[in-house]
Design a protein around this motif. Structure first.
Motif, PDB file in Angstrom:
ATOM      1  N   ARG A 133      -5.088   8.197   4.180  1.00 13.24           N
ATOM      2  CA  ARG A 133      -4.804   7.034   5.710  1.00 13.24           C
ATOM      3  C   ARG A 133      -4.099   7.986   6.818  1.00 13.24           C
ATOM      4  O   ARG A 133      -2.978   8.571   6.753  1.00 13.24           O
ATOM      5  N   ASN A 153     -11.261  12.359   1.851  1.00 14.51           N
ATOM      6  CA  ASN A 153     -11.407  12.398   0.509  1.00 14.51           C
ATOM      7  C   ASN A 153      -9.893  10.927   0.608  1.00 14.51           C
ATOM      8  O   ASN A 153      -9.441  11.006  -0.908  1.00 14.51           O
ATOM      9  N   GLY A 154      -9.963   9.783   1.710  1.00 19.48           N
ATOM     10  CA  GLY A 154      -9.207   9.228   0.984  1.00 19.48           C
ATOM     11  C   GLY A 154      -7.767   8.498   1.912  1.00 19.48           C
ATOM     12  O   GLY A 154      -7.433   7.840   2.345  1.00 19.48           O
ATOM     13  N   SER A 171      -8.972  12.821   5.651  1.00 24.81           N
ATOM     14  CA  SER A 171      -9.211  11.841   5.495  1.00 24.81           C
ATOM     15  C   SER A 171     -10.474  11.183   5.012  1.00 24.81           C
ATOM     16  O   SER A 171     -10.736   9.972   4.596  1.00 24.81           O
ATOM     17  N   ASN A 197       1.063  -1.319  -0.052  1.00 19.06           N
ATOM     18  CA  ASN A 197      -0.082  -0.068   0.096  1.00 19.06           C
ATOM     19  C   ASN A 197       0.628   1.206  -0.054  1.00 19.06           C
ATOM     20  O   ASN A 197       0.146   2.523   0.471  1.00 19.06           O
TER      21      ASN A 197
END
Ligand code: ATP
Ligand code: MG
Length: 379
Positions: free
Chosen positions: A90, A87-88, A85, A3
């Protein structure tokens, strides 16, 4: 890494430095956001966006350059973090928790509403409220800044009515709350970690000793009976329930003279009372934080052996250019001493410049050796 392997940290001080070292050791790239040129973090290889911690635009830029975002301080732009956060991005720990913790009064309310024992406290919005607090709590009591305080800098012990006036000259009344004075027998702390999948790891209970409101020494394991130990561990677990997101959390406690454990405050991040985990525990708090925010399994928090560990802070005692002296003397005279210097260019009275952790067979020996090591170092 699956990731991504880019970590962004808001903050450029010693905590960011020790996080960076462990992140890099594990193969991550690190960018930090902070105002200091030649910062402690940059010296160990972090890229840096030069900006204040609270600069939301810099945090947005940091997010673009990172796969995982975290903090070394709670004094950040939480609205920017909420937005990122949503908007994705982490972001860990949760912006919501950072927001509550950065207001010490809101933090106390959160704990109280969850039924977690703390010192008594009251909201203050004018002079009359302070007099009422004095009547309720009796002297001495504390006036604390709600926002932006650290290392005891926002705290005043009020012993007389005159102290109220003095406190008001330094602090703005709107930003204060009052707290009853706890006549504690000891202060304790626990570092707790939570992974993104919700697993919890609890470090051993430590005993913390503050001088002039600043952490001076941390002892592990704490010299407490098993009942107190259980009480502290239980309370730390309950406290984790009200904190959201992954990461390491420092939980500071008072042990009262009647043997009750109260929560003093929470740090939603790695913390001074966890520094000894670097040399004394299987998984250092800094590695644990990286594991936690990057979605990895947590490491074992236990001490490496049955011995004792003592951490002593190296605080500045003058104003000027830092100049480390005495390292050879420590190496010559003190067995099992681990010295950590933060690389701050300027020394100042009470500024955290480094720390030493000493491992020994008993706490008495570790304390003696830590004091000796500290006395041999100047900076
Ligand atoms: P840090 O950032 O170092 O944790 P801080 O500025 O957040 O410090 P506190 O933890 O609120 O400040 O207070 C620092 C120290 O002052 C405590 O560790 C304790 O020794 C003392 N103190 C704080 N609150 C109380 C209280 N209600 N009664 C007695 N002593 C207190
Ligand atoms: Mg504190």
């Amino acid at each position: 890494m699956e990731n991504g392997n880019r970590i962004g940290i808001i903050g450029d001080g010693q905590l960011g430095r020790m996080l960076t070292i462990d992140a890099k050791r594990l193969g991550f790239e690190v960018t930090v956001q902070g105002p200091t040129s030649n910062s402690p973090t940059r010296q160990v290889g972090a890229e840096q966006i030069i900006a204040d911690f609270k600069d939301g635009n810099a945090t947005r830029e940091l997010a673009q350059r990172s796969d995982y975002l975290t903090v070394e301080t709670e004094h950040v732009d939480t609205l920017a973090l909420f937005e990122l956060s949503a908007n994705g991005a982490r972001v860990n720990p949760s912006p919501e928790t950072l927001r509550v913790v950065q207001d010490k009064f809101a933090q106390k309310l959160l704990l109280k509403n969850a039924g977690i024992p703390t010192a008594r406290f009251r909201e203050i919005s004018n002079y009359k409220d302070i007099l009422e607090a004095a009547k309720d709590f009796r002297y001495p009591f504390l006036l604390k800044s709600r926002f932006g305080a650290y290392d005891g800098r926002g705290n005043r012990v009020v012993k007389t009515k005159k102290d109220i006036d003095d406190a008001l000259i330094t602090f703005k009344v709107q930003d204060l709350y009052a707290e009853a004075f706890v006549d504690f027998q000891k202060e304790l702390a626990i570092m707790m970690a939570r992974s993104t999948s919700g697993d919890i790891a609890a470090y051993p209970v430590t005993e913390t000793i503050q001088k002039n409101n600043i952490c001076h020494m941390v002892l592990a394991p704490a010299r407490i009976d098993y009942r107190t130990n259980d009480q502290a561990q239980e309370l730390a677990k309950d406290t984790m329930e009200v904190l959201k997101g992954a990461g390491v959390f420092g939980i500071e406690m008072f042990l009262t003279k009647s043997g009750r454990v109260l929560i003093n405050e929470i740090a939603p991040r790695v913390h001074n009372s966890g520094h000894l985990t670097m040399d004394a525990c299987i998984t250092p708090q800094f590695e644990q934080q990286i594991r936690a925010i990057a979605g990895m399994p947590l490491g074992d928090p236990e001490m490496r052996d049955r011995g004792a560990a003592v951490m002593v802070n190296i605080l500045g005692d003058r104003q000027g250019k830092a100049q480390l002296k005495g390292l050879s003397d420590v190496f010559l005279e003190v067995p099992n001493a681990h010295v950590h210097i933060y690389g701050k260019e300027e020394t100042k009275p009470q500024r955290k410049m480094g720390h030493i952790t000493v491992i020994a067979n008993s706490l008495e020996e570790a304390i003696k050796n830590a004091e000796l090591a500290r006395s041999l170092i100047s900076i």
